[in-house]
Write a protein that holds these residues in place. Structure first.
Motif, short mmCIF file in Angstrom:
data_model
loop_
_atom_site.label_atom_id
_atom_site.label_comp_id
_atom_site.label_asym_id
_atom_site.label_seq_id
_atom_site.Cartn_x
_atom_site.Cartn_y
_atom_site.Cartn_z
N LEU A 164 -7.06 4.43 -3.91
CA LEU A 164 -7.18 5.89 -3.32
C LEU A 164 -7.76 6.06 -2.28
N PRO A 165 -9.29 5.61 -2.04
CA PRO A 165 -10.02 5.76 -0.91
C PRO A 165 -9.79 4.78 0.06
N VAL A 166 -8.98 3.64 -0.17
CA VAL A 166 -8.82 2.79 0.86
C VAL A 166 -7.52 3.45 1.74
N LEU A 167 -6.47 3.97 1.06
CA LEU A 167 -5.52 4.72 1.74
C LEU A 167 -5.96 5.96 2.40
N GLU A 168 -6.91 6.69 1.89
CA GLU A 168 -7.34 7.82 2.72
C GLU A 168 -8.21 7.43 3.86
N ALA A 169 -9.09 6.32 3.96
CA ALA A 169 -9.39 6.10 5.06
C ALA A 169 -8.40 5.38 6.00
N LEU A 170 -7.51 4.88 5.57
CA LEU A 170 -6.29 4.15 6.76
C LEU A 170 -5.75 5.55 7.22
N GLY A 171 -5.41 6.47 6.34
CA GLY A 171 -4.79 7.52 6.98
C GLY A 171 -5.55 8.34 8.10
N ALA A 172 -7.01 8.33 7.48
CA ALA A 172 -7.92 9.00 8.51
C ALA A 172 -7.99 8.36 9.92
N TRP A 173 -8.06 7.00 9.63
CA TRP A 173 -8.17 6.30 10.92
C TRP A 173 -6.77 6.00 11.80
N GLY A 174 -5.84 6.22 11.14
CA GLY A 174 -4.54 6.17 12.00
C GLY A 174 -4.01 7.44 12.11
N LEU A 185 0.92 -1.40 -0.09
CA LEU A 185 -0.03 -0.19 -0.03
C LEU A 185 0.60 1.36 -0.08
N LEU A 186 1.82 1.23 0.50
CA LEU A 186 2.98 2.32 0.62
C LEU A 186 3.58 2.54 -0.89
N ILE A 187 3.53 1.54 -1.57
CA ILE A 187 4.14 1.84 -2.98
C ILE A 187 3.07 2.47 -3.74
N VAL A 188 1.66 1.99 -3.40
CA VAL A 188 0.49 2.60 -4.35
C VAL A 188 0.61 4.08 -3.69
N ARG A 189 0.48 4.39 -2.47
CA ARG A 189 0.83 5.90 -2.19
C ARG A 189 1.75 6.56 -3.02
N GLU A 190 2.96 5.94 -2.95
CA GLU A 190 4.07 6.63 -4.09
C GLU A 190 3.43 6.70 -5.58
N LEU A 191 2.89 5.83 -5.98
CA LEU A 191 2.49 5.89 -7.49
C LEU A 191 1.22 6.63 -7.66
N LEU A 192 0.40 7.38 -6.57
CA LEU A 192 -0.68 8.11 -6.90
C LEU A 192 -0.09 9.33 -7.38
N ALA A 193 1.39 9.57 -7.22
CA ALA A 193 1.78 10.66 -7.91
C ALA A 193 2.08 10.46 -9.37
N GLY A 194 1.79 9.55 -9.80
CA GLY A 194 2.05 9.21 -11.24
C GLY A 194 3.07 8.20 -11.59
N PRO A 195 3.66 7.97 -12.73
CA PRO A 195 4.88 6.79 -13.11
C PRO A 195 6.12 7.36 -12.17
N ARG A 196 6.64 6.35 -11.68
CA ARG A 196 7.82 6.57 -10.96
C ARG A 196 8.93 5.27 -11.39
N ARG A 197 10.03 5.69 -11.54
CA ARG A 197 11.08 4.84 -11.66
C ARG A 197 11.41 3.99 -10.40
N TYR A 198 11.96 3.04 -10.68
CA TYR A 198 12.35 2.17 -9.63
C TYR A 198 13.22 2.70 -8.43
N THR A 199 14.11 3.42 -8.98
CA THR A 199 15.35 4.23 -8.04
C THR A 199 14.31 5.31 -7.62
N ASP A 200 13.33 5.99 -7.84
CA ASP A 200 12.53 6.98 -7.33
C ASP A 200 11.67 6.40 -6.17
N LEU A 201 11.18 5.28 -6.33
CA LEU A 201 10.53 4.46 -5.48
C LEU A 201 11.37 4.03 -4.19
#
Length: 215
Positions: free
Chosen positions: A93-103, A28-44
């Motif tokens: 996205l809504p899953v991450l937003e809900a987790l963020g609100a919960w935590g 899910l943290l990889i998903v968080r990073e990719l919500l910014a758009g395409p990312r290279r492996y080194t950036d991730l």
């Protein structure tokens, strides 16, 4: 080398099936990073401090197999591979937003061992912008750790946020110090109150800027 067998809870339950796909550590943290758009492996790898290269590569392969991400090669002169979310992956996205609100209450004060990146505040601030009635536009956020921009409203397609200044004229520019940003992310302080009390600065004439300046 053959791919590792898919692990499963073997339960006929939608929550269990979801965790089969995204329940591994880092996914899910990889998903968080990719919500910014395409990312290279080194950036991730740079923005996921603590993950090993082997684990990151394994998770990315698993996510591609699950239909959450795709990998494509950029045209020259870049000639690099990037990872990006599929429609199914972006649906988290809504899953991450809900987790963020919960935590949010678990954040507490930043520990000396805690890594931080400016854009990690993007999703909590998006939630705060919606509560402030900021509309659908783009807000440029300036923190001590760096600058990023975030889409305040629904993000049905395209990146939810991005590093650096907004690509065009944003609906608002928001400046926060570390303490104020942390209080907003924890849900202890609303953005309009932060602006009213002089703890956050806002400029611009878009819908978001006007909403944040409302008393």
């Amino acid at each position: 080398m053959s791919p590792r067998p898919r692990r499963s809870y073997d339960q006929y339950c939608s929550a269990a099936r979801s965790l089969d796909a995204v329940g591994d550590r880092w996914t899910l943290l990889i998903v968080r990073e990719l919500l910014a758009g395409p990312r290279r492996y080194t950036d991730l790898h740079a923005d996921l401090p603590g993950v090993s290269t082997d684990v990151l590569a394994s998770r990315l392969k698993d996510m591609e197999r699950e239909g959450l991400t795709t990998r494509r090669r950029l045209p020259p002169p870049a000639a690099a591979y990037v990872y990006e979310l599929t429609e199914r992956g972006a649906g988290l996205l809504p899953v991450l937003e809900a987790l963020g609100a919960w935590g949010a209450a678990e954040l507490g004060e930043r520990r000396p061992t805690d890594a931080v990146r400016a854009h990690w505040a993007a999703l909590p601030l998006r939630r705060a912008l919606r509560r402030a009635g900021a509309g659908e536009g783009t807000v440029e956020v300036r923190l001590e750790e760096g600058t990023f921009h975030v889409r305040a409203g629904d993000a049905e397609d395209g990146p939810v946020y991005g590093d650096g200044p907004a690509p065009g004229e944003p609906d608002a520019r928001l400046t926060l110090d570390a303490g104020t940003c942390a209080a907003v992310c924890r849900g202890e302080l609303g953005l309009r109150r932060a602006v009213r009390e002089g703890r956050a600065g806002v400029t611009g004439e878009g819908t978001a800027a006007k909403a944040l300046r409302e008393p």
